[in-house]
Design a protein around this motif. Sequence first.
Motif, PDB file in Angstrom:
ATOM      1  N   VAL A 184       0.708  -1.188  -0.035  1.00 25.17           N
ATOM      2  CA  VAL A 184      -0.034   0.182   0.046  1.00 25.17           C
ATOM      3  C   VAL A 184       0.802   1.390  -0.154  1.00 25.17           C
ATOM      4  O   VAL A 184       0.383   2.122  -0.809  1.00 25.17           O
ATOM      5  CB  VAL A 184      -0.980   0.131   1.236  1.00 25.17           C
ATOM      6  CG1 VAL A 184      -1.724   1.208   1.119  1.00 25.17           C
ATOM      7  CG2 VAL A 184      -1.913  -1.086   0.995  1.00 25.17           C
TER       8      VAL A 184
ATOM      9  N   TYR B 227      -2.596   6.771  -1.008  1.00 26.12           N
ATOM     10  CA  TYR B 227      -3.000   6.621   0.402  1.00 26.12           C
ATOM     11  C   TYR B 227      -2.177   7.134   1.507  1.00 26.12           C
ATOM     12  O   TYR B 227      -1.095   7.000   1.521  1.00 26.12           O
ATOM     13  CB  TYR B 227      -3.482   5.102   0.825  1.00 26.12           C
ATOM     14  CG  TYR B 227      -4.502   4.572  -0.423  1.00 26.12           C
ATOM     15  CD1 TYR B 227      -5.736   4.948   0.006  1.00 26.12           C
ATOM     16  CD2 TYR B 227      -3.648   3.659  -1.190  1.00 26.12           C
ATOM     17  CE1 TYR B 227      -6.513   4.305  -1.134  1.00 26.12           C
ATOM     18  CE2 TYR B 227      -4.792   2.828  -2.048  1.00 26.12           C
ATOM     19  CZ  TYR B 227      -6.187   3.344  -2.001  1.00 26.12           C
ATOM     20  OH  TYR B 227      -6.912   2.742  -3.190  1.00 26.12           O
TER      21      TYR B 227
ATOM     22  N   VAL C  84      -2.270   3.611   6.194  1.00 27.46           N
ATOM     23  CA  VAL C  84      -2.892   2.224   6.311  1.00 27.46           C
ATOM     24  C   VAL C  84      -2.706   1.586   7.602  1.00 27.46           C
ATOM     25  O   VAL C  84      -1.929   1.850   8.465  1.00 27.46           O
ATOM     26  CB  VAL C  84      -2.077   1.459   5.407  1.00 27.46           C
ATOM     27  CG1 VAL C  84      -0.475   1.094   5.568  1.00 27.46           C
ATOM     28  CG2 VAL C  84      -2.622  -0.035   5.485  1.00 27.46           C
TER      29      VAL C  84
ATOM     30  N   LEU D 235      -7.740   2.206   4.949  1.00 29.26           N
ATOM     31  CA  LEU D 235      -6.864   2.974   4.074  1.00 29.26           C
ATOM     32  C   LEU D 235      -7.552   4.467   4.263  1.00 29.26           C
ATOM     33  O   LEU D 235      -8.723   4.632   4.103  1.00 29.26           O
ATOM     34  CB  LEU D 235      -6.763   2.323   2.707  1.00 29.26           C
ATOM     35  CG  LEU D 235      -6.412   1.192   2.426  1.00 29.26           C
ATOM     36  CD1 LEU D 235      -6.186   1.088   0.936  1.00 29.26           C
ATOM     37  CD2 LEU D 235      -4.731   1.004   3.280  1.00 29.26           C
TER      38      LEU D 235
ATOM     39  N   THR E 240      -6.571  -1.681  -5.895  1.00 34.53           N
ATOM     40  CA  THR E 240      -5.992  -1.827  -4.479  1.00 34.53           C
ATOM     41  C   THR E 240      -6.341  -3.181  -3.657  1.00 34.53           C
ATOM     42  O   THR E 240      -5.454  -3.819  -3.138  1.00 34.53           O
ATOM     43  CB  THR E 240      -6.274  -0.708  -3.428  1.00 34.53           C
ATOM     44  OG1 THR E 240      -6.018   0.563  -4.362  1.00 34.53           O
ATOM     45  CG2 THR E 240      -5.721  -0.599  -2.042  1.00 34.53           C
TER      46      THR E 240
ATOM     47  N   CYS F 154      -3.635  -6.103  -2.306  1.00 33.44           N
ATOM     48  CA  CYS F 154      -3.843  -6.456  -1.093  1.00 33.44           C
ATOM     49  C   CYS F 154      -3.711  -7.808  -0.895  1.00 33.44           C
ATOM     50  O   CYS F 154      -3.231  -8.498  -0.125  1.00 33.44           O
ATOM     51  CB  CYS F 154      -4.558  -5.644  -0.387  1.00 33.44           C
ATOM     52  SG  CYS F 154      -4.628  -3.822   0.080  1.00 33.44           S
TER      53      CYS F 154
END
Length: 170
Positions: free
Chosen positions: A59, A71, A74, A101, A122, A126
């Motif tokens: 991330v 972002y 996180v 996020l 995203t 992830c």
Amino acid sequence: MNRTFLPLALVCIGLLSGCARPAQRQPVAQAESLPPAYPRTSITDPATQQGVKALEAAVNAMKGSDGQPLYAGVEILPPTRTVLPYGVGRYQQQTRLPVILTTGPVWAKLDATRREALVRQTHQECLQALERSDCKLPLTLTVQEPRGWQVAWLNDPEPGRSIFVGDADE
């Protein structure tokens, strides 16, 4: 007069005799010695611990076309049992990894279509980061603005189903 005087006198005597100053309180512990609200020590599975590290790195590596982070933050909470809708009127519980996020500066420059594509991408990245670490937990991805307003929520990427909360282009 004696009927009202006696109860009033008893109350006054009780207040005067029982109203001692409370014992001195101990000082509140400093922030350094307080345990975190969501202790990461509750993640005991080594694969999940590795998955959390890989997920945070993935991330943090996500950048927009202008090089700014997608972002700003996180937060990964310990795995928790989540109730998911399963059919009509029945529910299934599943242990999931909650990932929150916080949107970065790039978010405001995107339209609703690009935002949704970004959140789905995203989510996929992830999941891939978790799989590379042999972490088999599914995740629940929540995207929020810096003010704490929830923007999107995604358990499983179902095509054609909106993932945004409220107006998509606010």
